[in-house]
Design an enzyme around this catalytic site. Structure first.
Site, mmCIF file in Angstrom:
data_model
loop_
_atom_site.group_PDB
_atom_site.id
_atom_site.type_symbol
_atom_site.label_atom_id
_atom_site.label_comp_id
_atom_site.label_asym_id
_atom_site.label_seq_id
_atom_site.Cartn_x
_atom_site.Cartn_y
_atom_site.Cartn_z
ATOM 1 N N LYS A 102 5.114 -1.971 1.040
ATOM 2 C CA LYS A 102 5.490 -2.760 -0.224
ATOM 3 C C LYS A 102 6.229 -3.814 0.195
ATOM 4 O O LYS A 102 6.842 -4.171 1.392
ATOM 5 C CB LYS A 102 6.568 -1.753 -0.823
ATOM 6 C CG LYS A 102 7.405 -2.044 -2.082
ATOM 7 C CD LYS A 102 8.154 -1.002 -2.629
ATOM 8 C CE LYS A 102 8.938 -1.562 -3.881
ATOM 9 N NZ LYS A 102 9.621 -0.229 -4.449
ATOM 10 N N SER A 141 8.607 1.079 -9.074
ATOM 11 C CA SER A 141 8.299 -0.243 -8.832
ATOM 12 C C SER A 141 7.004 -0.199 -7.653
ATOM 13 O O SER A 141 6.598 -1.292 -7.354
ATOM 14 C CB SER A 141 9.404 -0.993 -8.351
ATOM 15 O OG SER A 141 10.036 -0.401 -6.988
ATOM 16 N N SER A 165 11.201 5.046 -7.867
ATOM 17 C CA SER A 165 10.306 4.041 -7.606
ATOM 18 C C SER A 165 9.021 4.412 -6.505
ATOM 19 O O SER A 165 8.072 3.721 -6.213
ATOM 20 C CB SER A 165 10.832 2.726 -7.003
ATOM 21 O OG SER A 165 11.228 2.097 -8.088
#
Lengths: 433, 471
Positions: B77, B152, B176
């Site tokens: 990420k 996310s 997330s």
């Protein structure tokens, strides 16, 4: 008829002389280092970097707290103090708000007056801005070497009511933090910074009035601090006479001191609700300071100046001499190494440099105290005079109260200016009586 | 039947590398090829590692010399700092930002011989549950290109789901990892708060951020968690508890003696009946494996939304203060609307006069939530519920919905606030879209939760990958 009393509280910041910074491994000694050579992701506040507290700095802060007779909070934590300034890398300073490491102590002035200490807490120093001209352009440069250096804030209550007291308070704080070896507290290097908050209580026919508060920022000498306070007290009184403004929420102001012009000048107006949006620092778990840790630190504390002075006075040293000797480790060691010698005299010899403490103290002391005043001719005259001057005492002695002999010896010593040899005096007295 | 490389799990890839069936270079090239082919439409990756093949060559040399580096590609990420690759956290404020140091998580992966093949898309600053607030465009859901991948960590979940990478790293503040994994039909694992270091992860909410893997299955997730977990001298909130070999501890053949709670309040009244049915089915399946499942009552999760909103916004407003326009090259005007909203709300909740009413109150309720869970875990090994109230929503669903993330994450926020560990695994389909089951346990019971989730996964048939990306 008007009476004015200054009301002074002082915030003192001292940088701790630890090896590393407060939350990272960078060296804490930043003075004179070339800019931005002692930084890392943590003290630069780079994204993702996290603070890890310096154990030594925490212990040193507790040490200062104990030296100032503070209570140590068993549960304590760091908070974020949020404000914007270009030298503040993270947009917040890690400090302590509602649970400082230590609180509620005091410092005793020579007069015996106690100045209460509100709190002693630990935080991190900021970077430094340098406004300069580079390639013909006016620029502001940031040096982050100082960013994250452990900084202790010592906050007094507004118990100080004269510049003399302020100066004594500051000097004592300076002496204590140096004595316990947590900082070199060199004012010229900015390791100790002073921020007095001043206002004045004015009593006149219409009653009692308090002038607005003024915070004097970042003063780096004891003299400037007293000069600034003096100046400010006068200015506040004059201002009050002109405007009649008194202290109320929102009219606290911040001023700097110009040491060349010897005046204070306004900086920013301080909002009453200076909203730092404190909240507990989530990156550092709360600290629990156990009693055993506190007691261990307490045993490491050297005797503090106040205690040293008190002990010296008890052993017979005169107060002014005791104060001087308490500040000089070698002199103190020389004095206390010879408990068999008259401490009053020895201390006085040391202070007046009659004894060189690097030489042979025993022989110097003997020489000074015997001074050859065994000259019976000279002493006989003193003895005669004492006997004539104290007929009642002589009578008592003759009735068998031999204890008064000491008094008579003392009188002879006095006449000789302390130079006579007590043994010789005693022999002479016995002969005459 | 010979599986293609992208159909292999991490564990299978490791075996293949060990048996010399393929080299690390071959694996990397295979995946780079797929990324080239599919990332254009999915937008799962923001940056591709240009040195990946070169790094794989070095790994192959290590393998040849008898060492055992991972040698597999991993996607990370874009809020993990990576030296040599830009790190933007999905925001234009950090466009072209090249970190000067490596995050602890990626450093541990690199040290283990993994190859970071690229950085994945995310909601800007991890603010969101859709990846639609990314300032580099949304990521699409591999199951339906008209839908959101969740967030996310949406890029990481979509990349694993479309088999552009065998495993990815995400970070969870509240949902997330688990929510995008659920929407993309893959496995997400949230370790306890403090189990995995946050050093070098661009902070969202410091008191709940937990890095963790998004994987093809629980076994891979367990393997990766063992590598990235553990005390870190650079993170004062990291736990010094010893890290267990989670993958080796996946031993259960049944769930005899295991007590599982089914939380009534987590079967929301607004939830679609099909989702509720899937959760009841999961409960029945766990029972059939020998577990004792009992319905219990917990604090309505709606309170967690309030608490989480206040705590997270407060921390966000503080954490983003360093992006003041002086450093990092770009000004504050580049912050997107969502970040601005969060900064403003958080600034308000920390302000003098409001602190007690909001932040302090929220922390009090948070303590209550923590102690309620502590009591629950005295009697139960885990609780189960849906990860998300429904399947992936359509693109644009976040428009004019500032509380979108909170509503979607209502079922995972309580566990995040309490720092619990939780596995999210596929438990069925609604409208042809995957639904995720969360199996959540007490802090630092990773081994137990992974073991239960692994058995559930291996004894069910929901672990599927979308047709479109099979070839």
């Amino acid at each position: 008829m008007k009476n004015t009393t200054p009301i002074i509280g002082i915030e003192v910041h001292v940088e701790l002389t630890t090896n590393s910074k407060m939350f990272c491994g960078c060296p804490a000694d930043h003075f004179g280092k070339s800019p931005n050579t002692q930084t890392c992701p943590v003290c630069l506040g780079l994204p993702g970097a996290l603070p890890v507290p310096n154990q030594k700095a925490i212990e040193d802060t507790i040490k200062i707290g104990l030296a100032l007779n503070c209570e140590i909070n068993e549960e304590t934590h760091f908070d974020r103090k949020q404000y914007f300034y270009p030298d503040l890398a993270k947009g917040y300073q890690i400090s302590q708000y509602d649970q400082p490491l230590s609180h509620d102590g005091f410092l005793t002035l020579d007069s015996g007056k106690k100045i209460r200490i509100e709190r002693v807490h630990l935080e991190e120093d900021t970077g430094k801005l340098q406004h300069t001209i580079l390639n013909g352009e006016r620029v502001s440069l940031i040096d982050f070497n100082r960013c994250g250096v452990p900084l202790v804030e010592i906050v007094s209550m507004p118990d100080i009511s004269s510049t003399e007291e302020a100066k004594e308070y500051l000097k004592k704080i300076h002496q204590i933090v140096r004595e316990i070896k947590v900082t070199t507290a060199d004012l010229e290097k900015g390791q100790m910074r002073l921020e007095p908050t001043v206002n004045v209580k004015i009593t006149d026919a219409s009653g009692e009035h308090l002038t607005p508060l003024v915070e004097l920022k970042n003063i780096n000498s004891f003299n400037f601090a007293t000069l600034a306070i003096d100046y400010e007290v006068k200015r506040l009184v004059a201002e009050f006479e002109k405007t009649g403004f008194t202290k109320k929420g929102g009219n606290k102001s911040t001023r700097g001191y110009d040491s060349v012009k010897k005046v204070t000048f306004p900086q920013r107006q301080k909002e009453e609700a200076n909203d730092y949006r404190y909240f507990p620092e989530p990156d550092i778990p709360p600290l629990r300071i156990s009693n055993s840790v506190v007691e261990k630190i307490r045993t490491e504390l050297p005797a503090l100046p106040d205690v040293i002075i008190e002990n010296l006075v008890v052993s017979g040293v005169k107060l002014p001499d005791a104060k001087i000797i308490s500040k000089d480790r070698l002199a103190l060691e020389a004095l206390t190494a010879y408990p068999g010698f008259d401490q009053t005299k020895l201390a006085s010899f040391i202070v007046n440099k009659k004894i060189d403490i690097s030489g042979n103290i025993t022989s110097q002391y003997r020489k000074l105290t015997q001074i050859g005043e065994t000259d019976t001719g000279k002493l006989s005259a003193f003895v005669e005079k004492v006997i004539t001057d104290n007929p009642k005492v002589v009578e008592e002695y003759k009735k068998g109260k031999t204890g008064v002999l000491g008094f008579l010896v003392g009188q002879v010593m006095k006449l000789s200016g302390g130079k006579a040899d007590p043994k010789t005096v005693s022999t002479l007295l016995l002969e005459k009586l | 039947m010979n599986k293609q490389i992208h159909e292999l799990s991490v564990v299978e890839l490791l075996r293949g590398l060990e048996d010399k069936r393929f080299s690390s270079v071959e694996v990397i090239k295979h995946y780079l090829d797929r990324i080239n082919r599919y990332n254009g439409e999915l937008n799962a990756f923001l940056h591709i590692n240009e040195d990946a093949v070169k790094q794989a060559e070095a790994i192959d040399k290590l393998i040849a010399s008898g060492k055992k580096p991972l040698g597999i590609p991993i996607a990370v990420k874009d809020n993990f700092l990576t030296v040599g690759m830009p790190t933007t956290a999905g925001s234009l404020v950090l466009k072209d930002y090249h970190p000067r140091y490596e995050s602890t998580v990626t450093k541990r992966l690199l040290d283990a011989g993994a190859i970071i093949i690229g950085k994945t898309n995310m909601d800007a600053w991890a603010h969101g549950s859709s990846t639609e607030t990314s300032q580099y465009g949304p990521t699409l859901n591999p199951w339906d290109l008209g839908r959101l991948p969740g967030g996310s960590s949406g890029g990481s979940a979509a990349a694993v789901s479309a088999q552009l990478v065998p495993v990815a790293i995400g970070s969870e503040t509240a949902g997330s990892i688990r929510q995008p994994a659920a929407w993309c039909g893959v496995t997400g694992f949230k370790p306890s708060y403090g189990r995995v270091s946050r050093y070098g992860v661009i902070a969202m909410a410091s008191s709940t951020d937990s890095p963790g893997p998004i994987a093809r299955n629980v076994e891979d997730a367990a393997l990766i968690t063992s590598i990235i977990a553990g005390a870190d001298p650079y993170d004062a909130t990291s736990s010094t508890k010893e890290v267990e070999p989670f993958r080796e501890l996946l031993k259960r053949k049944d769930l005899k003696g295991v007590k599982i709670a089914l939380v009534k309040e987590y079967l929301l009244p607004t939830m679609r009946a099909e989702v509720k049915t899937l959760i009841h089915n999961a409960a029945a399946h766990l029972e059939s494996l020998g577990a004792k499942v009992e319905e219990i009552s917990l604090l309505d999760p709606k309170y967690s939304i309030g608490v989480y909103t206040v705590v997270m916004r407060s921390e966000v407003s503080s954490n983003l203060a360093r992006f003041d326009g002086i450093r990092y090259g770009h000004g504050r005007a580049r912050f997107g609307d969502e970040a601005k909203r969060r900064i403003m709300l958080g600034t308000y909740t920390l302000s003098a006069g409001y602190y007690d009413a909001y932040y302090k109150k929220a922390m009090t309720v948070r303590t209550k939530i923590v102690s309620e869970f502590e009591n629950t875990f005295k009697d139960f090994d885990a609780y189960i519920g849906a990860v998300s109230p429904g399947p992936a929503l359509k693109l644009g669903a976040t428009k004019n919905e500032p509380m979108f993330g909170e509503m979607e994450d209502i079922l995972v926020e309580p566990s995040s606030l309490a720092g619990l560990t939780s596995a999210g695994v596929p438990c069925g389909f609604v409208d042809g879209l995957p639904i995720g089951l969360q199996i959540t346990g007490a802090q630092f019971t990773e081994a137990k939760i992974l073991d239960i989730a692994n058995l559930y996964q291996k004894s069910t048939q929901f672990n599927k990958f979308p047709e479109r990306y099979q070839k």
